[in-house]
Design an enzyme around this catalytic site. Sequence first.
Site, PDB file in Angstrom:
ATOM      1  N   SER A 261       1.920 -35.512  32.317  1.00  0.00           N
ATOM      2  CA  SER A 261       0.959 -36.663  31.482  1.00  0.00           C
ATOM      3  C   SER A 261       1.757 -37.950  31.187  1.00  0.00           C
ATOM      4  O   SER A 261       2.107 -38.027  30.032  1.00  0.00           O
ATOM      5  CB  SER A 261       0.214 -36.091  30.349  1.00  0.00           C
ATOM      6  OG  SER A 261      -0.312 -35.000  30.796  1.00  0.00           O
ATOM      7  N   LEU A 262       1.738 -38.928  32.240  1.00  0.00           N
ATOM      8  CA  LEU A 262       2.493 -40.108  31.825  1.00  0.00           C
ATOM      9  C   LEU A 262       1.827 -41.079  31.001  1.00  0.00           C
ATOM     10  O   LEU A 262       2.514 -41.720  30.037  1.00  0.00           O
ATOM     11  CB  LEU A 262       2.910 -40.383  33.260  1.00  0.00           C
ATOM     12  CG  LEU A 262       4.173 -41.415  33.395  1.00  0.00           C
ATOM     13  CD1 LEU A 262       5.369 -40.592  33.104  1.00  0.00           C
ATOM     14  CD2 LEU A 262       4.422 -41.659  34.916  1.00  0.00           C
ATOM     15  N   HIS A 263       0.654 -41.464  31.382  1.00  0.00           N
ATOM     16  CA  HIS A 263      -0.141 -42.610  30.716  1.00  0.00           C
ATOM     17  C   HIS A 263       0.447 -44.053  30.621  1.00  0.00           C
ATOM     18  O   HIS A 263      -0.220 -44.826  30.318  1.00  0.00           O
ATOM     19  CB  HIS A 263      -0.488 -42.132  29.385  1.00  0.00           C
ATOM     20  CG  HIS A 263      -1.268 -40.760  29.454  1.00  0.00           C
ATOM     21  ND1 HIS A 263      -2.234 -40.468  30.548  1.00  0.00           N
ATOM     22  CD2 HIS A 263      -0.931 -39.618  28.989  1.00  0.00           C
ATOM     23  CE1 HIS A 263      -2.550 -39.105  30.074  1.00  0.00           C
ATOM     24  NE2 HIS A 263      -1.858 -38.579  29.120  1.00  0.00           N
TER      25      HIS A 263
ATOM     26  N   CYS B 137      -6.049 -37.956  21.990  1.00  0.00           N
ATOM     27  CA  CYS B 137      -6.201 -36.781  22.295  1.00  0.00           C
ATOM     28  C   CYS B 137      -6.886 -35.848  21.098  1.00  0.00           C
ATOM     29  O   CYS B 137      -6.402 -35.810  20.160  1.00  0.00           O
ATOM     30  CB  CYS B 137      -5.318 -35.821  22.726  1.00  0.00           C
ATOM     31  SG  CYS B 137      -5.382 -34.114  23.024  1.00  0.00           S
TER      32      CYS B 137
ATOM     33  N   SER C 185       0.914 -28.358  33.149  1.00  0.00           N
ATOM     34  CA  SER C 185       0.801 -29.750  32.515  1.00  0.00           C
ATOM     35  C   SER C 185       1.661 -29.988  31.394  1.00  0.00           C
ATOM     36  O   SER C 185       1.468 -29.073  30.634  1.00  0.00           O
ATOM     37  CB  SER C 185      -0.709 -29.989  32.528  1.00  0.00           C
ATOM     38  OG  SER C 185      -0.822 -31.355  32.194  1.00  0.00           O
TER      39      SER C 185
ATOM     40  N   CYS D 242      -9.566 -24.059  33.707  1.00  0.00           N
ATOM     41  CA  CYS D 242      -8.616 -24.965  32.715  1.00  0.00           C
ATOM     42  C   CYS D 242      -8.362 -24.259  31.408  1.00  0.00           C
ATOM     43  O   CYS D 242      -9.412 -23.979  30.861  1.00  0.00           O
ATOM     44  CB  CYS D 242      -9.258 -26.311  32.389  1.00  0.00           C
ATOM     45  SG  CYS D 242      -8.287 -27.535  31.312  1.00  0.00           S
TER      46      CYS D 242
ATOM     47  N   CYS E 247      -2.241 -28.504  18.718  1.00  0.00           N
ATOM     48  CA  CYS E 247      -1.092 -29.071  19.590  1.00  0.00           C
ATOM     49  C   CYS E 247      -0.426 -29.955  18.343  1.00  0.00           C
ATOM     50  O   CYS E 247      -0.983 -30.723  17.578  1.00  0.00           O
ATOM     51  CB  CYS E 247      -1.384 -29.826  20.549  1.00  0.00           C
ATOM     52  SG  CYS E 247       0.055 -30.447  21.576  1.00  0.00           S
TER      53      CYS E 247
ATOM     54  N   GLU F 241     -10.563 -23.681  23.641  1.00  0.00           N
ATOM     55  CA  GLU F 241     -11.670 -23.698  24.689  1.00  0.00           C
ATOM     56  C   GLU F 241     -10.970 -23.441  26.025  1.00  0.00           C
ATOM     57  O   GLU F 241      -9.907 -23.770  26.398  1.00  0.00           O
ATOM     58  CB  GLU F 241     -12.065 -25.088  24.490  1.00  0.00           C
ATOM     59  CG  GLU F 241     -11.282 -26.216  24.712  1.00  0.00           C
ATOM     60  CD  GLU F 241     -11.826 -27.567  24.295  1.00  0.00           C
ATOM     61  OE1 GLU F 241     -12.784 -27.597  23.525  1.00  0.00           O
ATOM     62  OE2 GLU F 241     -11.366 -28.587  25.039  1.00  0.00           O
TER      63      GLU F 241
ATOM     64  N   GLY G 268      -3.161 -27.763  23.838  1.00  0.00           N
ATOM     65  CA  GLY G 268      -1.844 -27.268  23.561  1.00  0.00           C
ATOM     66  C   GLY G 268      -0.849 -27.868  24.646  1.00  0.00           C
ATOM     67  O   GLY G 268      -1.341 -28.354  25.622  1.00  0.00           O
ATOM     68  N   GLU G 269       0.230 -27.643  24.130  1.00  0.00           N
ATOM     69  CA  GLU G 269       1.365 -28.057  25.300  1.00  0.00           C
ATOM     70  C   GLU G 269       2.192 -26.810  25.756  1.00  0.00           C
ATOM     71  O   GLU G 269       2.689 -26.380  24.916  1.00  0.00           O
ATOM     72  CB  GLU G 269       2.400 -29.078  24.315  1.00  0.00           C
ATOM     73  CG  GLU G 269       3.703 -29.205  25.175  1.00  0.00           C
ATOM     74  CD  GLU G 269       3.546 -29.848  26.515  1.00  0.00           C
ATOM     75  OE1 GLU G 269       2.579 -30.612  26.657  1.00  0.00           O
ATOM     76  OE2 GLU G 269       4.241 -29.337  27.370  1.00  0.00           O
TER      77      GLU G 269
ATOM     78  N   CYS H  96      -0.385 -36.983  20.256  1.00  0.00           N
ATOM     79  CA  CYS H  96      -0.878 -37.962  21.241  1.00  0.00           C
ATOM     80  C   CYS H  96      -2.234 -38.423  20.328  1.00  0.00           C
ATOM     81  O   CYS H  96      -3.236 -37.795  20.325  1.00  0.00           O
ATOM     82  CB  CYS H  96      -1.280 -37.423  22.453  1.00  0.00           C
ATOM     83  SG  CYS H  96       0.228 -36.885  23.382  1.00  0.00           S
TER      84      CYS H  96
ATOM     85  N   CYS I 249     -10.571 -32.549  26.860  1.00  0.00           N
ATOM     86  CA  CYS I 249      -9.494 -31.903  25.987  1.00  0.00           C
ATOM     87  C   CYS I 249      -9.997 -31.957  24.576  1.00  0.00           C
ATOM     88  O   CYS I 249     -10.029 -32.913  23.891  1.00  0.00           O
ATOM     89  CB  CYS I 249      -7.991 -32.607  26.284  1.00  0.00           C
ATOM     90  SG  CYS I 249      -6.694 -31.695  25.624  1.00  0.00           S
TER      91      CYS I 249
ATOM     92  N   ASN J  82     -11.618 -40.088  27.882  1.00  0.00           N
ATOM     93  CA  ASN J  82     -12.886 -39.776  27.140  1.00  0.00           C
ATOM     94  C   ASN J  82     -12.810 -40.184  25.803  1.00  0.00           C
ATOM     95  O   ASN J  82     -11.811 -40.098  25.057  1.00  0.00           O
ATOM     96  CB  ASN J  82     -12.775 -38.151  27.290  1.00  0.00           C
ATOM     97  CG  ASN J  82     -13.519 -37.601  28.517  1.00  0.00           C
ATOM     98  OD1 ASN J  82     -14.478 -37.680  28.813  1.00  0.00           O
ATOM     99  ND2 ASN J  82     -12.493 -36.849  29.164  1.00  0.00           N
TER     100      ASN J  82
HETATM  101  N1  SAH Z   1      -0.361 -30.963  26.180  1.00  0.00           N
HETATM  102  C1  SAH Z   1      -0.473 -30.879  28.275  1.00  0.00           C
HETATM  103  C2  SAH Z   1      -1.894 -30.169  28.567  1.00  0.00           C
HETATM  104  C3  SAH Z   1      -3.087 -30.402  27.719  1.00  0.00           C
HETATM  105  S1  SAH Z   1      -3.732 -31.777  27.648  1.00  0.00           S
HETATM  106  C4  SAH Z   1      -0.500 -32.529  28.554  1.00  0.00           C
HETATM  107  O1  SAH Z   1      -0.564 -33.110  27.624  1.00  0.00           O
HETATM  108  O2  SAH Z   1      -0.193 -32.539  29.404  1.00  0.00           O
HETATM  109  C5  SAH Z   1      -4.193 -32.097  29.313  1.00  0.00           C
HETATM  110  C6  SAH Z   1      -4.578 -33.501  29.614  1.00  0.00           C
HETATM  111  O3  SAH Z   1      -5.761 -33.897  29.208  1.00  0.00           O
HETATM  112  C7  SAH Z   1      -3.217 -34.268  29.781  1.00  0.00           C
HETATM  113  O4  SAH Z   1      -3.006 -35.034  30.702  1.00  0.00           O
HETATM  114  C8  SAH Z   1      -3.934 -35.036  28.750  1.00  0.00           C
HETATM  115  O5  SAH Z   1      -3.161 -36.296  28.668  1.00  0.00           O
HETATM  116  C9  SAH Z   1      -5.072 -35.415  28.896  1.00  0.00           C
HETATM  117  N2  SAH Z   1      -5.896 -35.870  27.653  1.00  0.00           N
HETATM  118  C10 SAH Z   1      -5.945 -35.669  26.400  1.00  0.00           C
HETATM  119  N3  SAH Z   1      -6.830 -36.264  25.737  1.00  0.00           N
HETATM  120  C11 SAH Z   1      -7.646 -37.117  26.628  1.00  0.00           C
HETATM  121  C12 SAH Z   1      -8.819 -37.988  26.507  1.00  0.00           C
HETATM  122  N4  SAH Z   1      -9.225 -38.238  25.496  1.00  0.00           N
HETATM  123  N5  SAH Z   1      -9.328 -38.505  27.703  1.00  0.00           N
HETATM  124  C13 SAH Z   1      -8.607 -38.074  28.966  1.00  0.00           C
HETATM  125  N6  SAH Z   1      -7.723 -37.308  29.019  1.00  0.00           N
HETATM  126  C14 SAH Z   1      -7.214 -36.782  27.890  1.00  0.00           C
HETATM  127 FE1  SF4 Z   2      -1.020 -32.041  23.115  1.00  0.00          FE
HETATM  128 FE2  SF4 Z   2      -1.357 -32.718  25.407  1.00  0.00          FE
HETATM  129 FE3  SF4 Z   2      -3.208 -33.479  23.606  1.00  0.00          FE
HETATM  130 FE4  SF4 Z   2      -0.668 -34.809  23.716  1.00  0.00          FE
HETATM  131  S1  SF4 Z   2      -2.406 -34.610  25.184  1.00  0.00           S
HETATM  132  S2  SF4 Z   2      -1.751 -34.027  21.916  1.00  0.00           S
HETATM  133  S3  SF4 Z   2       0.401 -32.734  24.417  1.00  0.00           S
HETATM  134  S4  SF4 Z   2      -2.765 -31.490  24.141  1.00  0.00           S
END
Ligand code: SAH
Ligand code: SF4
Length: 346
Positions: free
Chosen positions: A210-212, A114, A187, A100, A107, A87, A157-158, A111, A331, A288
């Site tokens: 993406s620290l979290h 996600c 990212s 975006c 991926c 997407e 994806g990463e 995580c 995402c 989300n």
């Molecule tokens: N893989 C890379 C880039 C794609 S994810 C990464 O992880 O940075 C893009 C962003 O969306 C990242 O910051 C990820 O942590 C965030 N993300 C993934 N799932 C999400 C969700 N359910 N709600 C909010 N942000 C989310």
């Molecule tokens: Fe992959 Fe980024 Fe989603 Fe983690 S947050 S599973 S690295 S797309």
Amino acid sequence: MPTRYDLDRDALADLLTGEPRYRVDQVWDGLHRQLAEPSELTALPKALRARLDDELPAALTPVAESTDRTGETVKWLFELAGGARVETVLMHYRDRTTVCVSSQAGCAMGCGFCATGQAGFQRQMTTGEIVEQVVRAARRSRQDGRRLGNVVFMGMGEPLANYDRVWPAVERLHRDLGLSARHLTVSTVGLVPGIRRLAAEDLPVNLAVSLHAANDALRDTLVPVNGRYPLSVLMGACADYLRAKGRRLSFEWALIDGTNDRLSDARELAELARTLPLPAHVNLIPLNPTPGYATRGTPRDGVELFRRRLDDLGVNATIRRNRGTDIDAACGQLAAKVELRRRPAG
Ligand code: SAH
Ligand code: SF4
């Protein structure tokens, strides 16, 4: 067969062997500067246009497109050769337009919060597939009377796990689509070797990490790859990136109710940010909802409270609008929905 934007200029020259030299520039500029399809390159002889249409097929087949109520957000689901789906989201803000893009189909980073991570890895995207997402978004922007100026690699994806295809795409966006490196953001979940490679490149793109979570125990549970590159190692790479590039570094933080939105989380994050040579900026987004993760996002008041706490601790943070939740613009979520619909009921 390579698709329209998979070819570099030399490969295009090979394809145009036998044609006058200037055709290479004409086609290259047509595809990148004019954002044209081969069939629209009316300066070319008809037979050549037809040949290019045939030999330079588009990489992306639109499967679904949704627009939010205001028309500010457009989201596409594209099918790639082989059937995988990715997407792309276009966002018009008051003062800028951003796309975006996805960098992999699926991926492998796993995580749990996600949607893309929940679905697993399918395949790497090619440079052409990545670039074409931007070209399509730029065309749409032009139709909407806007100019696409920013690209963020925050779709599926990463990006740093597909470095060898993502980086040539970044260079193409800069050199041939004329996007400024300042307006390109990669990212990452925190792949340290990739961050180090980025730091050694000439183009100073923005880096989003993406620290979290700001302690290893919690981050291990949210972001499995933290086991391989724990925070101390990740922060070392971030510090070196900042020193090498002097570019803005941002931390992405998806706020999860009761999990990473406590006062202690704000304190740990502030402490971690202080170890960097330049101030980092924190982007907060309420998590989300996704089908595979039970905990909800932090409610609105909690998000604002977390931001204020960071502010009090001297950390700049912005709350990112949850763009187009009404069209599932998080995402991986549109893809997930279409998958669900395709499954037989019951
Ligand atoms: N893989 C890379 C880039 C794609 S994810 C990464 O992880 O940075 C893009 C962003 O969306 C990242 O910051 C990820 O942590 C965030 N993300 C993934 N799932 C999400 C969700 N359910 N709600 C909010 N942000 C989310
Ligand atoms: Fe992959 Fe980024 Fe989603 Fe983690 S947050 S599973 S690295 S797309």
